[in-house]
Scaffold this active site. Structure first.
Site, PDB file in Angstrom:
ATOM      1  N   CYS A  56       0.380  -0.571  -0.194  1.00 55.24           N
ATOM      2  CA  CYS A  56      -0.143   0.015  -0.164  1.00 55.24           C
ATOM      3  C   CYS A  56       0.483   0.989   0.198  1.00 55.24           C
ATOM      4  O   CYS A  56       0.312   2.301  -0.180  1.00 55.24           O
ATOM      5  CB  CYS A  56      -0.743   0.244   1.061  1.00 55.24           C
ATOM      6  SG  CYS A  56      -2.708  -0.942   1.521  1.00 55.24           S
TER       7      CYS A  56
HETATM    8  N1  CO8 Z   1     -20.551  -9.501   7.393  1.00 51.56           N
HETATM    9  C1  CO8 Z   1     -21.138  -9.490   9.167  1.00 51.56           C
HETATM   10  N2  CO8 Z   1     -20.518  -9.844  10.169  1.00 51.56           N
HETATM   11  C2  CO8 Z   1     -18.611  -9.835   9.560  1.00 51.56           C
HETATM   12  C3  CO8 Z   1     -18.527  -9.778   8.546  1.00 51.56           C
HETATM   13  C4  CO8 Z   1     -19.111  -9.324   7.291  1.00 51.56           C
HETATM   14  N3  CO8 Z   1     -18.877  -9.042   6.503  1.00 51.56           N
HETATM   15  N4  CO8 Z   1     -16.786  -9.846   8.738  1.00 51.56           N
HETATM   16  C5  CO8 Z   1     -16.751 -10.263   9.787  1.00 51.56           C
HETATM   17  N5  CO8 Z   1     -17.161 -10.421  10.152  1.00 51.56           N
HETATM   18  C6  CO8 Z   1     -18.085 -10.359  12.678  1.00 51.56           C
HETATM   19  C7  CO8 Z   1     -16.718 -11.308  12.722  1.00 51.56           C
HETATM   20  O1  CO8 Z   1     -16.635 -13.052  12.237  1.00 51.56           O
HETATM   21  C8  CO8 Z   1     -16.982 -11.220  14.149  1.00 51.56           C
HETATM   22  O2  CO8 Z   1     -17.662 -11.231  14.695  1.00 51.56           O
HETATM   23  P1  CO8 Z   1     -17.332 -11.915  16.107  1.00 51.56           P
HETATM   24  O3  CO8 Z   1     -17.259 -10.503  17.197  1.00 51.56           O
HETATM   25  O4  CO8 Z   1     -18.442 -13.187  16.565  1.00 51.56           O
HETATM   26  O5  CO8 Z   1     -16.268 -12.699  16.166  1.00 51.56           O
HETATM   27  C9  CO8 Z   1     -17.446  -9.528  14.085  1.00 51.56           C
HETATM   28  O6  CO8 Z   1     -17.860  -9.179  12.440  1.00 51.56           O
HETATM   29  C10 CO8 Z   1     -16.124  -8.487  14.461  1.00 51.56           C
HETATM   30  O7  CO8 Z   1     -15.230  -8.765  13.269  1.00 51.56           O
HETATM   31  P2  CO8 Z   1     -13.521  -8.073  13.385  1.00 51.56           P
HETATM   32  O8  CO8 Z   1     -12.868  -7.400  14.383  1.00 51.56           O
HETATM   33  O9  CO8 Z   1     -13.156  -8.711  11.944  1.00 51.56           O
HETATM   34  O10 CO8 Z   1     -14.286  -6.322  12.470  1.00 51.56           O
HETATM   35  P3  CO8 Z   1     -13.446  -5.228  13.043  1.00 51.56           P
HETATM   36  O11 CO8 Z   1     -14.322  -4.666  13.326  1.00 51.56           O
HETATM   37  O12 CO8 Z   1     -12.441  -5.089  13.419  1.00 51.56           O
HETATM   38  O13 CO8 Z   1     -12.819  -4.572  10.843  1.00 51.56           O
HETATM   39  C11 CO8 Z   1     -12.079  -4.966   9.527  1.00 51.56           C
HETATM   40  C12 CO8 Z   1     -12.236  -5.115  10.184  1.00 51.56           C
HETATM   41  C13 CO8 Z   1     -12.127  -3.912   8.677  1.00 51.56           C
HETATM   42  C14 CO8 Z   1     -10.804  -5.327   8.694  1.00 51.56           C
HETATM   43  C15 CO8 Z   1     -10.571  -3.694  10.526  1.00 51.56           C
HETATM   44  O14 CO8 Z   1     -10.593  -5.033  10.892  1.00 51.56           O
HETATM   45  C16 CO8 Z   1      -9.787  -3.313   9.149  1.00 51.56           C
HETATM   46  O15 CO8 Z   1      -9.687  -2.414   8.619  1.00 51.56           O
HETATM   47  N6  CO8 Z   1      -8.386  -3.315   9.758  1.00 51.56           N
HETATM   48  C17 CO8 Z   1      -7.332  -2.839   9.502  1.00 51.56           C
HETATM   49  C18 CO8 Z   1      -6.959  -3.184   7.941  1.00 51.56           C
HETATM   50  C19 CO8 Z   1      -6.154  -2.445   7.090  1.00 51.56           C
HETATM   51  O16 CO8 Z   1      -6.028  -1.965   7.182  1.00 51.56           O
HETATM   52  N7  CO8 Z   1      -5.568  -3.682   6.547  1.00 51.56           N
HETATM   53  C20 CO8 Z   1      -4.459  -3.114   5.539  1.00 51.56           C
HETATM   54  C21 CO8 Z   1      -4.459  -3.824   4.365  1.00 51.56           C
HETATM   55  S1  CO8 Z   1      -3.924  -3.334   2.850  1.00 51.56           S
HETATM   56  C22 CO8 Z   1      -2.203  -3.513   2.884  1.00 51.56           C
HETATM   57  O17 CO8 Z   1      -1.261  -2.864   2.968  1.00 51.56           O
HETATM   58  C23 CO8 Z   1      -1.864  -3.563   0.999  1.00 51.56           C
HETATM   59  C24 CO8 Z   1      -2.083  -4.925   0.706  1.00 51.56           C
HETATM   60  C25 CO8 Z   1      -1.680  -5.464  -0.539  1.00 51.56           C
HETATM   61  C26 CO8 Z   1      -3.562  -4.873  -1.017  1.00 51.56           C
HETATM   62  C27 CO8 Z   1      -3.721  -6.541  -0.970  1.00 51.56           C
HETATM   63  C28 CO8 Z   1      -5.250  -6.630  -2.767  1.00 51.56           C
HETATM   64  C29 CO8 Z   1      -6.006  -7.682  -2.291  1.00 51.56           C
END
Ligand code: CO8
Length: 374
Positions: free
Chosen positions: A156
């Site tokens: 990124c």
């Molecule tokens: N719908 C409904 N519920 C869901 C879903 C969904 N789609 N997904 C997860 N849940 C549930 C989970 O199972 C969990 O349930 P439980 O509490 O019962 O276990 C609950 O919702 C909460 O889940 P999370 O804890 O995972 O949810 P978060 O509030 O933490 O949100 C995020 C998840 C959005 C992923 C968040 O953690 C985030 O944004 N983190 C940072 C991510 C980030 O910035 N990553 C950078 C990546 S980009 C990069 O560096 C480039 C890589 C190269 C590119 C790749 C391209 C493909």
């Protein structure tokens, strides 16, 4: 040493859009089908059933409402769940070069410079469609540019690291100008069958034209300084490299061939790393955060950007001070901060300071401090 400025940016935006509702409908149909086909294994406890995704969750967790993609039909087909891109002949332009060309032409048009004035092209992205020949050299050929080109990858942060590399070469005098291009087909390496991440990414390509300050004849941003940092982490990872076929399971479809992350850990670890990096960059220049008129941040997650903005400015930034584009584009990896910069650089006065900052896998963080010169 020469002074350097950004005199043009361009954004190629794929026409096809997937809304959260469309995405969730397709995912849920896939999950139902999976659960039905594996009902015996699920019943025995050998396979975990798949839960439904939800538009409300996606918007609340990320701030994303839609994403642009290069192929929508394959992603939304519950039997396919990945983009379907046509094979191209080796003598036809590659898909990334084609996206790059569009963005580069737009950036050069804004700068008022012909392609023959480009000395260097850097294609900086989180995944390249092939290892060689470099996509940058193909873009150089399609554009009719001179000089040289090379590809680089810092996930990124690729755009800001590319801008630093180009800036340093222009400063030193080895080149007079450079296009830093970020073609991101994130849909190709996203696991659309994983509800934890299926909503995160979209496709786009951005281009930034940098040149010597004394050759510019268009409105521009002078680059005051750049700062890059990395710190190793496995929390965002993709294991699909050229050695894949040499592994015992070879090229069979496996989860770690696509984007994988520990989202919560990334969130917690990257937010402090980035805000500290920005404050250190400003301190290096003897500046206070209050002197910044705009922050163009990497576009991964709205809550993440809100945290960083608050940490840096010591208050909640106005939407216009720290523009987000992720609601429309989702996370477009290295291109996100450049889309924000390209779309939201208006209403600035001469000598206003702004900062472009991208961050992500590696971990990596890069910042570019700019001054609007009118
Ligand atoms: N719908 C409904 N519920 C869901 C879903 C969904 N789609 N997904 C997860 N849940 C549930 C989970 O199972 C969990 O349930 P439980 O509490 O019962 O276990 C609950 O919702 C909460 O889940 P999370 O804890 O995972 O949810 P978060 O509030 O933490 O949100 C995020 C998840 C959005 C992923 C968040 O953690 C985030 O944004 N983190 C940072 C991510 C980030 O910035 N990553 C950078 C990546 S980009 C990069 O560096 C480039 C890589 C190269 C590119 C790749 C391209 C493909």
């Amino acid at each position: 040493m020469h002074k350097v400025a950004i005199s043009g940016t361009g954004v190629f935006t794929p026409e096809q859009i997937i809304t959260n509702d469309e995405l969730v409908k397709a995912f849920n149909a896939y999950a139902d089908k999976f659960n039905f086909e594996n009902r015996d294994l699920i019943e025995r406890g050998d396979v975990a059933s798949k839960d439904h995704s939800s538009s409300d969750f996606i918007f609340a967790a990320s701030g994303i409402t839609q994403r642009h993609v290069m192929n929508k039909s394959g992603i939304l087909n519950p039997d396919i769940m990945r983009p379907q891109l046509q094979k191209r002949a080796d003598d036809a332009p590659g898909i990334m070069a084609e996206m790059a060309l569009d963005a580069c032409i737009k950036a050069l048009k804004q700068s008022g410079k012909p392609a023959s004035d480009v000395d260097c092209i850097i294609v900086a992205a989180s995944n390249h469609e092939r290892a060689y020949p470099a996509i940058a050299i193909e873009v150089q050929n399609l554009l009719g540019a001179g000089g040289f080109g090379f590809d680089m990858n810092v996930a990124c942060s690729s755009a800001t690291f590319g801008i630093q590399a180009a800036t340093d070469m222009i400063k030193a005098g080895s080149i007079r100008s450079a296009l830093v291009v970020n073609p991101e087909i994130c849909s190709g390496h996203l696991e659309w069958r994983d509800r934890d991440c299926h909503f995160i990414f979209g496709d786009v390509c951005t281009a930034t034209f940098l040149e010597r300050l004394d050759t510019i004849n268009a409105p521009h941003f002078e680059i005051i300084s750049t700062k890059c940092a990395t710190q190793f982490s496995n929390n965002i990872r993709n294991n699909n490299g050229f050695l894949r076929r040499s592994l015992p399971a070879g090229l069979t479809d496996q989860r770690d061939m696509q984007f994988m992350q520990e989202g919560r850990k990334v969130f917690k670890q990257v937010v402090p790393m980035v805000s500290e990096h920005i404050l250190n960059h400003l301190a290096d220049e003897g500046l206070e955060a209050t002197e910044l008129k705009r922050l163009w941040l990497h576009q991964a997650n709205k809550a993440m950007n809100d945290f960083i903005g608050r940490k840096v400015l010591g208050r909640t930034p106005e939407a216009s001070e720290q523009p987000n584009i992720l609601q429309d584009y989702a996370n477009t990896s290295s291109a996100g901060s450049i889309i924000a910069f390209s779309h939201h650089s208006d209403n600035l006065n001469k000598d206003d300071l702004g900062l472009i900052c991208s961050f992500g896998a590696g971990y990596s963080v890069g910042s570019v401090l700019v001054k609007y010169a009118g």
